[in-house]
Design a protein around this motif. Structure first.
Motif, PDB file in Angstrom:
ATOM      1  N   UNK A 106       5.288  12.736   6.614  1.00  0.00           N
ATOM      2  CA  UNK A 106       4.463  13.248   7.716  1.00  0.00           C
ATOM      3  C   UNK A 106       2.980  13.122   7.390  1.00  0.00           C
ATOM      4  N   UNK A 107       2.592  13.518   6.182  1.00  0.00           N
ATOM      5  CA  UNK A 107       1.174  13.483   5.820  1.00  0.00           C
ATOM      6  C   UNK A 107       0.632  12.059   5.782  1.00  0.00           C
ATOM      7  N   UNK A 108       1.375  11.151   5.166  1.00  0.00           N
ATOM      8  CA  UNK A 108       0.891   9.778   5.037  1.00  0.00           C
ATOM      9  C   UNK A 108       0.733   9.129   6.407  1.00  0.00           C
ATOM     10  N   UNK A 109       1.762   9.222   7.245  1.00  0.00           N
ATOM     11  CA  UNK A 109       1.684   8.567   8.551  1.00  0.00           C
ATOM     12  C   UNK A 109       0.621   9.211   9.440  1.00  0.00           C
ATOM     13  N   UNK A 110       0.551  10.539   9.440  1.00  0.00           N
ATOM     14  CA  UNK A 110      -0.453  11.212  10.271  1.00  0.00           C
ATOM     15  C   UNK A 110      -1.868  10.875   9.823  1.00  0.00           C
ATOM     16  N   UNK A 111      -2.116  10.895   8.539  1.00  0.00           N
ATOM     17  CA  UNK A 111      -3.456  10.587   8.022  1.00  0.00           C
ATOM     18  C   UNK A 111      -3.839   9.133   8.326  1.00  0.00           C
ATOM     19  N   UNK A 136      12.321  10.152  12.357  1.00  0.00           N
ATOM     20  CA  UNK A 136      13.779  10.196  12.451  1.00  0.00           C
ATOM     21  C   UNK A 136      14.325   8.887  13.001  1.00  0.00           C
ATOM     22  N   UNK A 137      13.689   8.387  14.048  1.00  0.00           N
ATOM     23  CA  UNK A 137      14.168   7.140  14.652  1.00  0.00           C
ATOM     24  C   UNK A 137      13.940   5.957  13.712  1.00  0.00           C
ATOM     25  N   UNK A 138      12.828   6.002  12.961  1.00  0.00           N
ATOM     26  CA  UNK A 138      12.605   4.955  11.970  1.00  0.00           C
ATOM     27  C   UNK A 138      13.693   4.936  10.918  1.00  0.00           C
ATOM     28  N   UNK A 139      14.105   6.113  10.454  1.00  0.00           N
ATOM     29  CA  UNK A 139      15.157   6.168   9.437  1.00  0.00           C
ATOM     30  C   UNK A 139      16.537   5.897  10.025  1.00  0.00           C
ATOM     31  N   UNK A 140      16.697   6.106  11.327  1.00  0.00           N
ATOM     32  CA  UNK A 140      17.985   5.768  11.945  1.00  0.00           C
ATOM     33  C   UNK A 140      18.180   4.251  11.951  1.00  0.00           C
ATOM     34  N   UNK A 141      17.151   3.523  12.341  1.00  0.00           N
ATOM     35  CA  UNK A 141      17.261   2.066  12.394  1.00  0.00           C
ATOM     36  C   UNK A 141      17.058   1.415  11.026  1.00  0.00           C
ATOM     37  N   UNK A 142      16.314   2.071  10.155  1.00  0.00           N
ATOM     38  CA  UNK A 142      16.014   1.528   8.823  1.00  0.00           C
ATOM     39  C   UNK A 142      16.363   2.574   7.772  1.00  0.00           C
ATOM     40  N   UNK A 143      17.632   2.952   7.648  1.00  0.00           N
ATOM     41  CA  UNK A 143      17.982   4.014   6.694  1.00  0.00           C
ATOM     42  C   UNK A 143      17.572   3.635   5.274  1.00  0.00           C
ATOM     43  N   UNK A 149       0.819  -1.211   0.000  1.00  0.00           N
ATOM     44  CA  UNK A 149       0.000   0.000   0.000  1.00  0.00           C
ATOM     45  C   UNK A 149       0.856   1.266   0.000  1.00  0.00           C
ATOM     46  N   UNK A 150       1.930   1.255   0.754  1.00  0.00           N
ATOM     47  CA  UNK A 150       2.809   2.434   0.758  1.00  0.00           C
ATOM     48  C   UNK A 150       3.542   2.551  -0.563  1.00  0.00           C
ATOM     49  N   UNK A 151       3.971   1.431  -1.126  1.00  0.00           N
ATOM     50  CA  UNK A 151       4.637   1.469  -2.429  1.00  0.00           C
ATOM     51  C   UNK A 151       3.705   1.991  -3.515  1.00  0.00           C
ATOM     52  N   UNK A 152       2.447   1.545  -3.516  1.00  0.00           N
ATOM     53  CA  UNK A 152       1.492   2.064  -4.490  1.00  0.00           C
ATOM     54  C   UNK A 152       1.390   3.585  -4.364  1.00  0.00           C
ATOM     55  N   UNK A 153       1.334   4.062  -3.136  1.00  0.00           N
ATOM     56  CA  UNK A 153       1.141   5.497  -2.896  1.00  0.00           C
ATOM     57  C   UNK A 153       2.345   6.306  -3.340  1.00  0.00           C
ATOM     58  N   UNK A 156      11.329   4.103   4.573  1.00  0.00           N
ATOM     59  CA  UNK A 156      11.215   4.916   5.785  1.00  0.00           C
ATOM     60  C   UNK A 156       9.882   4.679   6.495  1.00  0.00           C
ATOM     61  N   UNK A 157       8.798   4.662   5.741  1.00  0.00           N
ATOM     62  CA  UNK A 157       7.472   4.507   6.351  1.00  0.00           C
ATOM     63  C   UNK A 157       7.232   3.079   6.826  1.00  0.00           C
ATOM     64  N   UNK A 158       7.650   2.102   6.045  1.00  0.00           N
ATOM     65  CA  UNK A 158       7.455   0.706   6.448  1.00  0.00           C
ATOM     66  C   UNK A 158       8.330   0.374   7.655  1.00  0.00           C
TER      67      UNK A 158
END
Length: 495
Positions: free
Chosen positions: A442-447, A347-354, A176-180, A299-301
């Motif tokens: 920010x928009x995708x995760x918040x929504x 930020x923490x998500x991208x730190x652990x999953x760059x 779903x995130x890849x489609x978006x 980043x989002x996954x």
């Protein structure tokens, strides 16, 4: 006499085959300019251990282990060094003359023009000059309605999955995130989308372009010039067909977009005004579409994966999202910048999953340069592996744990070296699309969190993020999540 001469020649050939590796290993271990620098003996002696680990998908994990054993600089191949010293960011990536090594900046077979990855310094500068305005804060603000339309579609399609369901619905978050992200960046880049959200399946173009292992095989062959010279003659027809699909479709979309009489504030509107030929637009737009989708998906996954593992962090973020906004329409690129915990979580998500976990390869220019206090000769391959840098106990307290609070003032972690955190790179080759990336993330995760509750599906276990291979990008396995309408959304539906 001829037979004797032939036999002697054959013997000499086989003897040379036996002694060449030995001679090469002795040189690399004791006489090479990098011979004094630490690393495992086989990796210092031969290129093969590095390439074997690369093609197996375990290289960043192996390099992290090597840094834990040998320190902030490790010789990971006869002519390559890996740095997690904070000074390496500036010393390597702040200079235009540090370009990608030939193996990591080559063009696909049959491609004549350069792009942002392969271009020499002068052309790279020209490309960035043409493309950078498309990712300015002002440009991204103008592009936000288009971004919002695809996020609207994401929410709408997921609602259709869960509405009327008494129990949670299980969906693959990766897809779903890849489609978006692919729909957004293809519309911004080409004026048309892949319609992944609409059809809920991958377009063939995406299926081909995400074959990162094929790219790594090509880069690996590049270390052996004789083999590399044979590539045009031995490349399978199926691979060439894939390349033709990728560039053929890219060319058709570019040509169709260039013919449009429109004032849309998309990326193409800036590229067509720049000093680029049509083929350069095709090549660079292809790179931007891959970079502007796959990295954001990671980043989002990765962030969602760790939120599911840490329910207290997920609960805190949900409270922030639903506490800040009374109406979903108020969630936009500007309002989400004020959400400190949302930003910290990403930020923490991208730190652990760059998004780019592997080494960001560069080559020291002639006659040499000093990197992190070490003088290196020209031609040395160097780089910072984000995965190792961001997970080093020397740089972050409790480095292996998902702790968004480390990015907030007054929450401790004052010893963290946050200046080493550059998930988008730095310097002349750093990612131009950071403003766009942050708005999307920010928009995708918040929504999503405003509309839905997420959890690990009943009766299932969450696999470890680090069980995934890394083939330049993360070779992401499906992330199956349980999803249902948030309580407030259920009340709205009843009324």
């Amino acid at each position: 006499m001829t037979d004797i001469t032939f036999t002697k020649g054959l013997v000499a050939f086989f003897v040379s085959l036996i002694f060449y590796p030995i001679t090469l290993a002795i040189y690399n271990l004791y006489f090479h300019p990098l011979s004094s620098l630490p690393g495992p003996i086989l990796w210092r002696a031969f290129q093969f251990p590095y390439l074997s680990s690369l093609l197996s998908g375990r290289l960043p994990y192996a390099i992290q282990s090597l840094h834990s054993q040998y320190g902030p600089v490790v010789r990971v191949a006869p002519n390559e060094l890996s740095f997690i010293d904070p000074d390496a960011w500036k010393d390597i990536y702040s200079r235009k003359e540090f370009r990608r090594p030939p193996q990591w900046g080559s063009r696909p077979p049959g491609t004549e023009v350069h792009n942002l990855i392969s271009a020499p310094v002068a052309e790279h500068t020209r490309f960035r000059r043409a493309l950078a305005p498309a990712f300015s804060s002002q440009a991204v603000k103008a592009q936000e309605p288009l971004i919002t339309s695809y996020v609207d579609t994401l929410i709408q399609k997921l609602r259709m999955k869960v509405e009327g369901q008494s129990n949670e619905t299980v969906v693959d978050f990766v897809s779903w995130i890849n489609f978006t992200t692919f729909d957004i960046i293809s519309d911004l880049g080409w004026g048309t989308s892949f319609r992944g959200l609409e059809h809920q399946e991958y377009h063939p173009w995406i299926t081909v372009i995400l074959q990162f292992k094929a790219i790594l095989i090509g880069s690996s062959i590049g270390y052996y010039p004789l083999l590399n010279a044979l590539v045009p003659y031995v490349t399978p027809k199926s691979a060439l067909a894939g390349l033709n699909l990728v560039f053929g479709m890219a060319r058709e979309n570019v040509q169709a977009r260039l013919k449009m009489q429109t004032e849309r504030p998309d990326v193409m509107s800036f590229m067509e005004k720049g000093d680029l030929t049509e083929e350069e637009i095709v090549s660079n737009s292809t790179v931007l579409i891959v970079a502007g989708s796959e990295t954001l998906t990671t980043a989002l996954v990765g962030t969602m994966h760790h939120l599911l593992e840490n329910s207290d962090k997920l609960e805190r973020l949900v409270k922030e999202v639903r506490g800040v906004f009374e109406n979903e329409k108020d969630i936009d690129g500007q309002t989400t910048t004020k959400m400190t915990y949302l930003t910290a979580v990403l930020q923490e998500g991208m730190r652990l999953c760059p998004p780019i976990p592997d080494n960001l390869h560069r080559e020291v220019p002639a006659p040499g340069a000093i990197i992190a206090g070490i003088w290196l000769p020209g031609g040395t391959a160097v780089g910072v592996p984000c995965y190792s840098m961001f997970r080093s106990d020397e740089n972050f307290e409790r480095a292996g744990e998902f702790i968004p609070e480390r990015w907030l003032e007054g929450e401790g972690f004052v010893g963290d070296k946050k200046d080493v955190f550059h998930p988008f790179g730095v310097g002349p080759s750093g990612c131009m699309g950071q403003p766009l990336a942050w708005v999307e993330m920010r928009m995708i995760l918040a929504r999503l969190l405003w509309n839905f509750d997420f959890k690990i599906p009943e009766g299932r276990k969450l696999g470890r993020w680090t069980d995934q291979d890394i083939l330049w990008a993360w070779d992401k396995v499906p992330l199956n999540v349980g999803i249902c309408l948030a309580a407030r959304r259920k009340l709205e539906m009843l009324h």
